[in-house]
Design a protein around this motif. Structure first.
Motif, mmCIF file in Angstrom:
data_model
loop_
_atom_site.group_PDB
_atom_site.id
_atom_site.type_symbol
_atom_site.label_atom_id
_atom_site.label_comp_id
_atom_site.label_asym_id
_atom_site.label_seq_id
_atom_site.Cartn_x
_atom_site.Cartn_y
_atom_site.Cartn_z
ATOM 1 N N ALA A 99 0.812 -1.210 0.000
ATOM 2 C CA ALA A 99 0.000 0.000 0.000
ATOM 3 C C ALA A 99 0.850 1.266 0.000
ATOM 4 O O ALA A 99 0.305 2.377 0.031
ATOM 5 C CB ALA A 99 -0.941 0.012 1.194
ATOM 6 N N VAL A 100 2.163 1.113 -0.026
ATOM 7 C CA VAL A 100 3.073 2.253 -0.184
ATOM 8 C C VAL A 100 3.753 2.100 -1.535
ATOM 9 O O VAL A 100 4.540 1.188 -1.746
ATOM 10 C CB VAL A 100 4.122 2.316 0.942
ATOM 11 C CG1 VAL A 100 5.080 3.490 0.705
ATOM 12 C CG2 VAL A 100 3.441 2.446 2.298
ATOM 13 N N ARG A 101 3.434 2.993 -2.477
ATOM 14 C CA ARG A 101 3.985 2.941 -3.828
ATOM 15 C C ARG A 101 5.102 3.970 -3.928
ATOM 16 O O ARG A 101 4.996 5.073 -3.370
ATOM 17 C CB ARG A 101 2.908 3.247 -4.875
ATOM 18 C CG ARG A 101 1.580 2.526 -4.646
ATOM 19 C CD ARG A 101 1.753 1.033 -4.584
ATOM 20 N NE ARG A 101 2.091 0.451 -5.882
ATOM 21 C CZ ARG A 101 2.370 -0.831 -6.067
ATOM 22 N NH1 ARG A 101 2.383 -1.655 -5.015
ATOM 23 N NH2 ARG A 101 2.645 -1.288 -7.269
ATOM 24 N N ALA A 102 6.162 3.616 -4.640
ATOM 25 C CA ALA A 102 7.309 4.522 -4.713
ATOM 26 C C ALA A 102 7.945 4.447 -6.098
ATOM 27 O O ALA A 102 7.993 3.379 -6.726
ATOM 28 C CB ALA A 102 8.334 4.177 -3.640
ATOM 29 N N LEU A 146 2.544 4.768 -15.136
ATOM 30 C CA LEU A 146 2.366 5.169 -13.740
ATOM 31 C C LEU A 146 0.892 5.114 -13.348
ATOM 32 O O LEU A 146 0.543 4.611 -12.270
ATOM 33 C CB LEU A 146 2.920 6.583 -13.540
ATOM 34 C CG LEU A 146 2.747 7.204 -12.148
ATOM 35 C CD1 LEU A 146 3.440 6.367 -11.092
ATOM 36 C CD2 LEU A 146 3.281 8.634 -12.146
ATOM 37 N N ALA A 147 0.029 5.620 -14.223
ATOM 38 C CA ALA A 147 -1.405 5.623 -13.942
ATOM 39 C C ALA A 147 -1.928 4.197 -13.774
ATOM 40 O O ALA A 147 -2.735 3.919 -12.878
ATOM 41 C CB ALA A 147 -2.164 6.345 -15.053
ATOM 42 N N ASP A 148 -1.459 3.276 -14.633
ATOM 43 C CA ASP A 148 -1.901 1.881 -14.536
ATOM 44 C C ASP A 148 -1.477 1.258 -13.197
ATOM 45 O O ASP A 148 -2.235 0.526 -12.557
ATOM 46 C CB ASP A 148 -1.326 1.063 -15.695
ATOM 47 C CG ASP A 148 -1.975 1.396 -17.020
ATOM 48 O OD1 ASP A 148 -3.049 2.037 -17.019
ATOM 49 O OD2 ASP A 148 -1.398 1.030 -18.070
ATOM 50 N N ASP A 149 -0.225 1.552 -12.796
ATOM 51 C CA ASP A 149 0.285 1.007 -11.536
ATOM 52 C C ASP A 149 -0.529 1.530 -10.355
ATOM 53 O O ASP A 149 -0.937 0.771 -9.470
ATOM 54 C CB ASP A 149 1.751 1.388 -11.375
ATOM 55 C CG ASP A 149 2.380 0.755 -10.141
ATOM 56 O OD1 ASP A 149 3.096 -0.241 -10.301
ATOM 57 O OD2 ASP A 149 2.139 1.260 -9.029
ATOM 58 N N LEU A 150 -0.786 2.830 -10.340
ATOM 59 C CA LEU A 150 -1.522 3.422 -9.227
ATOM 60 C C LEU A 150 -2.972 2.949 -9.208
ATOM 61 O O LEU A 150 -3.530 2.674 -8.136
ATOM 62 C CB LEU A 150 -1.456 4.945 -9.313
ATOM 63 C CG LEU A 150 -0.066 5.571 -9.090
ATOM 64 C CD1 LEU A 150 -0.142 7.078 -9.221
ATOM 65 C CD2 LEU A 150 0.493 5.182 -7.729
ATOM 66 N N ASP A 151 -3.607 2.847 -10.384
ATOM 67 C CA ASP A 151 -4.996 2.390 -10.429
ATOM 68 C C ASP A 151 -5.118 0.974 -9.855
ATOM 69 O O ASP A 151 -6.092 0.652 -9.146
ATOM 70 C CB ASP A 151 -5.520 2.415 -11.872
ATOM 71 C CG ASP A 151 -5.871 3.821 -12.333
ATOM 72 O OD1 ASP A 151 -6.006 4.705 -11.469
ATOM 73 O OD2 ASP A 151 -6.003 4.032 -13.559
ATOM 74 N N ALA A 152 -4.139 0.116 -10.178
ATOM 75 C CA ALA A 152 -4.162 -1.249 -9.637
ATOM 76 C C ALA A 152 -4.022 -1.222 -8.117
ATOM 77 O O ALA A 152 -4.674 -1.995 -7.401
ATOM 78 C CB ALA A 152 -3.045 -2.079 -10.268
ATOM 79 N N ARG A 176 -6.719 -2.425 -5.061
ATOM 80 C CA ARG A 176 -6.380 -3.401 -4.005
ATOM 81 C C ARG A 176 -6.569 -2.829 -2.607
ATOM 82 O O ARG A 176 -6.955 -3.546 -1.675
ATOM 83 C CB ARG A 176 -4.925 -3.868 -4.160
ATOM 84 C CG ARG A 176 -4.662 -4.713 -5.388
ATOM 85 C CD ARG A 176 -3.294 -5.403 -5.302
ATOM 86 N NE ARG A 176 -2.189 -4.467 -5.254
ATOM 87 C CZ ARG A 176 -1.555 -3.991 -6.316
ATOM 88 N NH1 ARG A 176 -1.950 -4.347 -7.545
ATOM 89 N NH2 ARG A 176 -0.539 -3.151 -6.202
ATOM 90 N N HIS A 177 -6.270 -1.521 -2.447
ATOM 91 C CA HIS A 177 -6.193 -0.974 -1.092
ATOM 92 C C HIS A 177 -7.146 0.189 -0.813
ATOM 93 O O HIS A 177 -7.308 0.558 0.356
ATOM 94 C CB HIS A 177 -4.753 -0.504 -0.803
ATOM 95 C CG HIS A 177 -3.733 -1.577 -0.960
ATOM 96 N ND1 HIS A 177 -3.574 -2.598 -0.046
ATOM 97 C CD2 HIS A 177 -2.811 -1.809 -1.944
ATOM 98 C CE1 HIS A 177 -2.597 -3.393 -0.448
ATOM 99 N NE2 HIS A 177 -2.125 -2.946 -1.590
ATOM 100 N N HIS A 185 -7.403 9.015 -3.560
ATOM 101 C CA HIS A 185 -6.872 7.740 -3.074
ATOM 102 C C HIS A 185 -5.519 7.835 -2.360
ATOM 103 O O HIS A 185 -5.142 6.887 -1.673
ATOM 104 C CB HIS A 185 -6.733 6.764 -4.242
ATOM 105 C CG HIS A 185 -8.035 6.410 -4.889
ATOM 106 N ND1 HIS A 185 -8.926 5.529 -4.335
ATOM 107 C CD2 HIS A 185 -8.593 6.837 -6.053
ATOM 108 C CE1 HIS A 185 -9.978 5.403 -5.134
ATOM 109 N NE2 HIS A 185 -9.806 6.188 -6.181
ATOM 110 N N VAL A 186 -4.778 8.932 -2.535
ATOM 111 C CA VAL A 186 -3.462 9.054 -1.904
ATOM 112 C C VAL A 186 -3.609 9.874 -0.628
ATOM 113 O O VAL A 186 -4.008 11.037 -0.670
ATOM 114 C CB VAL A 186 -2.435 9.723 -2.851
ATOM 115 C CG1 VAL A 186 -1.089 9.893 -2.143
ATOM 116 C CG2 VAL A 186 -2.266 8.907 -4.124
#
Length: 257
Positions: free
Chosen positions: A139-142, A157-163, A167-168, A201-202
């Motif tokens: 749940a911590v993306r970097a 980046l958008a795809d990674d964050l949307d996934a 999940r969280h 979401h962030v």
């Protein structure tokens, strides 16, 4: 009048004679859209030996198309222009400065075969400017920004964050800025939508490094936004990880959800 020429599938090759009107320009932009739908990047070959002028309607339509598709301009990697007209040479030189992601070259008519060969050469994809930093908490993306931010980086980046949102629900985010730079092509609806989703979401955003003015912007935005925003110097990255309650595990080129 325009004529589409035989060329590799990722090259739009066109011969243009006399006047180009809005209807003819529409057929060109449709061909570009078709190729971009099938290929990540394309090239163009334009034989302008017979070009006399663009109608005003064609010029306005070209401007509207360019503004609407500015996010895709970086996907046109190479443009070969065949002409003796010096005014086209001047415009090409100017566009090379405004659109550095596109390599625009002017060829004399007797070199048109070389122009098509050059446009048809394999297009080498630029290395991603974003590196994914794996953390000990999903749940911590970097991420680390290591070069000019391109539209392809934004999409990944958008795809990674949307996934991660799926999940969280809410996440924490760290962005290490080792190199700051923006391609004109990144100013698209995609980046606006990504930022709006981030507001929902962030819940904590750590910005590490970057130009000195970023610290002032982070301090200004923090009380105005639902997410907490803090800026840390590159030497203080450990403090950023502690604030987020996570630790880095490893880094990988590109962004993988």
């Amino acid at each position: 009048m325009i004529k589409f020429l035989a060329s590799p599938d990722d090259v739009v090759a066109i011969k243009i004679d006399q006047t180009v009107d809005a209807e003819q320009l529409k057929s060109i932009t449709n061909r570009i859209d078709d190729r971009l739908a099938e290929h990540e990047t394309i090239a163009m070959y334009l034989d302008l030996r017979g070009l006399e002028r663009f109608t005003l309607a064609a010029i306005l339509d070209d401007l509207r198309y360019s503004l609407k598709h500015i996010g895709d301009l970086s996907r046109i990697r190479r443009v070969a222009l065949v002409t003796r007209a010096r005014w086209i040479d001047v415009i090409a030189s100017w566009e090379n400065r405004v659109l550095p992601s596109i390599d625009i070259r002017v060829f004399d008519p007797e070199d048109r075969r070389s122009a098509l060969d050059w446009a048809s050469e394999s297009l080498e994809m630029p290395a991603p400017s974003l590196r994914r930093i794996t953390t000990d908490k999903d749940a911590v993306r970097a991420f680390a920004l290591t070069g000019p931010l391109r539209s392809s980086d934004i999409r990944l980046l958008a795809d990674d964050l949307d996934a991660a949102y799926a999940r969280h629900g809410t996440i924490r985010l760290l962005m290490r800025v080792e190199h700051y730079g923006l391609r004109p092509s990144v100013f698209t609806q995609d980046i606006v939508k990504m930022k709006l989703r981030a507001l929902q979401h962030v819940k904590a955003y750590a910005l590490v490094g970057g130009p000195s003015w970023m610290a002032g912007v982070a301090s200004l935005l923090d009380p105005l936004m639902s997410m907490e925003v803090r800026h840390f110097g590159l030497d203080d990255e450990n403090d950023a990880w502690e604030w987020l309650g996570a630790a880095p595990v490893g880094e990988s080129a590109g962004v993988v959800a």
